[in-house]
Design a protein around this motif. Sequence first.
Motif, PDB file in Angstrom:
ATOM      1  N   ARG A 237       0.890  -1.233   0.119  1.00  0.00           N
ATOM      2  CA  ARG A 237       0.014  -0.018  -0.001  1.00  0.00           C
ATOM      3  C   ARG A 237       0.958   1.354   0.080  1.00  0.00           C
ATOM      4  N   ARG A 238       2.008   1.117   0.925  1.00  0.00           N
ATOM      5  CA  ARG A 238       2.821   2.312   0.705  1.00  0.00           C
ATOM      6  C   ARG A 238       3.364   2.738  -0.122  1.00  0.00           C
ATOM      7  N   GLU A 239       3.981   1.469  -0.770  1.00  0.00           N
ATOM      8  CA  GLU A 239       4.696   1.592  -2.284  1.00  0.00           C
ATOM      9  C   GLU A 239       3.776   2.339  -3.472  1.00  0.00           C
ATOM     10  N   TYR A 240       2.584   1.572  -3.453  1.00  0.00           N
ATOM     11  CA  TYR A 240       1.591   2.006  -4.362  1.00  0.00           C
ATOM     12  C   TYR A 240       1.216   3.470  -4.254  1.00  0.00           C
ATOM     13  N   ALA A 241       1.078   3.894  -2.884  1.00  0.00           N
ATOM     14  CA  ALA A 241       0.559   5.523  -2.592  1.00  0.00           C
ATOM     15  C   ALA A 241       1.889   6.224  -3.254  1.00  0.00           C
ATOM     16  N   ARG A 242       3.170   5.821  -3.129  1.00  0.00           N
ATOM     17  CA  ARG A 242       4.328   6.515  -3.481  1.00  0.00           C
ATOM     18  C   ARG A 242       4.253   6.517  -5.179  1.00  0.00           C
ATOM     19  N   LEU A 243       4.007   5.448  -5.798  1.00  0.00           N
ATOM     20  CA  LEU A 243       4.412   5.509  -7.095  1.00  0.00           C
ATOM     21  C   LEU A 243       3.285   5.875  -7.919  1.00  0.00           C
ATOM     22  N   TYR A 244       1.722   5.569  -7.421  1.00  0.00           N
ATOM     23  CA  TYR A 244       0.830   5.628  -8.162  1.00  0.00           C
ATOM     24  C   TYR A 244      -0.467   6.668  -7.297  1.00  0.00           C
ATOM     25  N   GLY A 245      -0.363   7.053  -6.162  1.00  0.00           N
ATOM     26  CA  GLY A 245      -0.965   7.919  -5.347  1.00  0.00           C
ATOM     27  C   GLY A 245      -0.799   9.358  -5.849  1.00  0.00           C
ATOM     28  N   LEU A 246      -2.043  10.100  -5.808  1.00  0.00           N
ATOM     29  CA  LEU A 246      -1.899  11.531  -5.847  1.00  0.00           C
ATOM     30  C   LEU A 246      -1.890  12.048  -4.800  1.00  0.00           C
ATOM     31  N   GLY A 247      -0.942  12.817  -4.359  1.00  0.00           N
ATOM     32  CA  GLY A 247      -0.561  13.308  -3.394  1.00  0.00           C
ATOM     33  C   GLY A 247      -0.252  14.923  -3.677  1.00  0.00           C
ATOM     34  N   PRO A 248       0.052  15.791  -2.642  1.00  0.00           N
ATOM     35  CA  PRO A 248       0.288  17.129  -3.186  1.00  0.00           C
ATOM     36  C   PRO A 248       1.452  17.509  -3.869  1.00  0.00           C
ATOM     37  N   ARG A 249       2.414  16.487  -4.081  1.00  0.00           N
ATOM     38  CA  ARG A 249       3.495  16.636  -4.791  1.00  0.00           C
ATOM     39  C   ARG A 249       2.965  16.451  -6.432  1.00  0.00           C
ATOM     40  N   ALA A 250       2.569  15.120  -6.397  1.00  0.00           N
ATOM     41  CA  ALA A 250       2.077  14.754  -7.650  1.00  0.00           C
ATOM     42  C   ALA A 250       0.908  15.696  -8.310  1.00  0.00           C
ATOM     43  N   ALA A 251       0.218  16.204  -7.469  1.00  0.00           N
ATOM     44  CA  ALA A 251      -0.842  17.040  -7.872  1.00  0.00           C
ATOM     45  C   ALA A 251      -0.312  18.362  -8.423  1.00  0.00           C
ATOM     46  N   ALA A 252       0.717  18.711  -7.785  1.00  0.00           N
ATOM     47  CA  ALA A 252       1.559  20.053  -8.165  1.00  0.00           C
ATOM     48  C   ALA A 252       2.066  20.158  -9.721  1.00  0.00           C
ATOM     49  N   THR A 253       2.158  18.810 -10.210  1.00  0.00           N
ATOM     50  CA  THR A 253       2.558  18.676 -11.589  1.00  0.00           C
ATOM     51  C   THR A 253       1.527  18.929 -12.634  1.00  0.00           C
ATOM     52  N   LEU A 254       0.201  19.050 -11.994  1.00  0.00           N
ATOM     53  CA  LEU A 254      -0.877  18.924 -13.010  1.00  0.00           C
ATOM     54  C   LEU A 254      -1.178  20.553 -13.378  1.00  0.00           C
ATOM     55  N   LYS A 255      -1.629  20.409 -14.589  1.00  0.00           N
ATOM     56  CA  LYS A 255      -1.999  22.131 -15.062  1.00  0.00           C
ATOM     57  C   LYS A 255      -2.865  22.716 -14.071  1.00  0.00           C
TER      58      LYS A 255
END
Length: 312
Positions: A237-255
Amino acid sequence: MELKPRHLLGIEGLEAGEILHLLDRAAAFKAGHGHGSLRGLVVVNLFFEASTRTRVSFEIAARRLGADPVNWTAAGSSVSKGETLFDTVRNIDAMRPAAVVIRHAAAGAALAVSRRVRCSVVNAGDGAHEHPSQALLDAFTLRAALGSLERKVVAIVGDIAHSRVARSNAFCLGTLGATVRLCGPPSLLPPGLERLGPRVEVHPRLESALEGADAVMMLRIQLERQAGGHDPRLPSRREYARLYGLGPRAAATLKPAALVLHPGPINRGVELASAVADGPRSVILDQVENGVFVRMAILHELLHERRAEGAA
Ligand code: NCD
């Protein structure tokens, strides 16, 4: 006069015009028009699998149309005494409802039921196959925020292999002209996904799926659909969240204007961080609100002529 389709079993095979017609009808219901059109009809919600949003939403939709919803759940029914799916639906059908709304763990259950009953059948999720009302409410929500979906890019991230939401959305959004990026761990990206629609792409990496996307739809890992429980090829679960989860850092890469969707139920902290689920990009509760109007449109389209026939 040409007879209208009696059932909604999936999005596959629907034309853009048919989808847009339903979405326009839903918009009219949202604007307050046409409530009460199915007075006197009975709609049975037949849920063999768990549900919060879909079942309540179909119930409220039926009520707003003036129909009488009847809620059946497998728990407490004669299924526990060994009654089969087909015996159950034939008995319900003998009570002459106008429609059954069915959710079942077996792919193809709604189609098989539709061949054995006189009433209309609405598929509310059949295994990993289709969930048409969910895709329609997602398209409605996206269109409300983005306008036409032609040439828009929507990323769908998570358990693509077991997700009826991903399949119905790939058909629906692709038919409406959007590019659909399916993204998840390689073990959850079965071969042949490109065939789900005219503009389906497969992205094993989250970064590339999110780049330039107009919207991203996050999905739950469907542990209940994995044979024998947890798939050992899946990351933790933790690995999944890191690789495929949408957290604030990944969301910041969105338009800046990109939207975040989720069909629910959310596993907070796994596929979606609370800060994003509850943040300004999230349209998750708009999806739920719009679902009622979309389901009103579905029931109205399938049943209003039937009502006229009955009245004549
Ligand atoms: C989905 C479903 O049941 O297919 N939920 C829903 O209907 N909103 C998705 C899920 O269970 O993860």
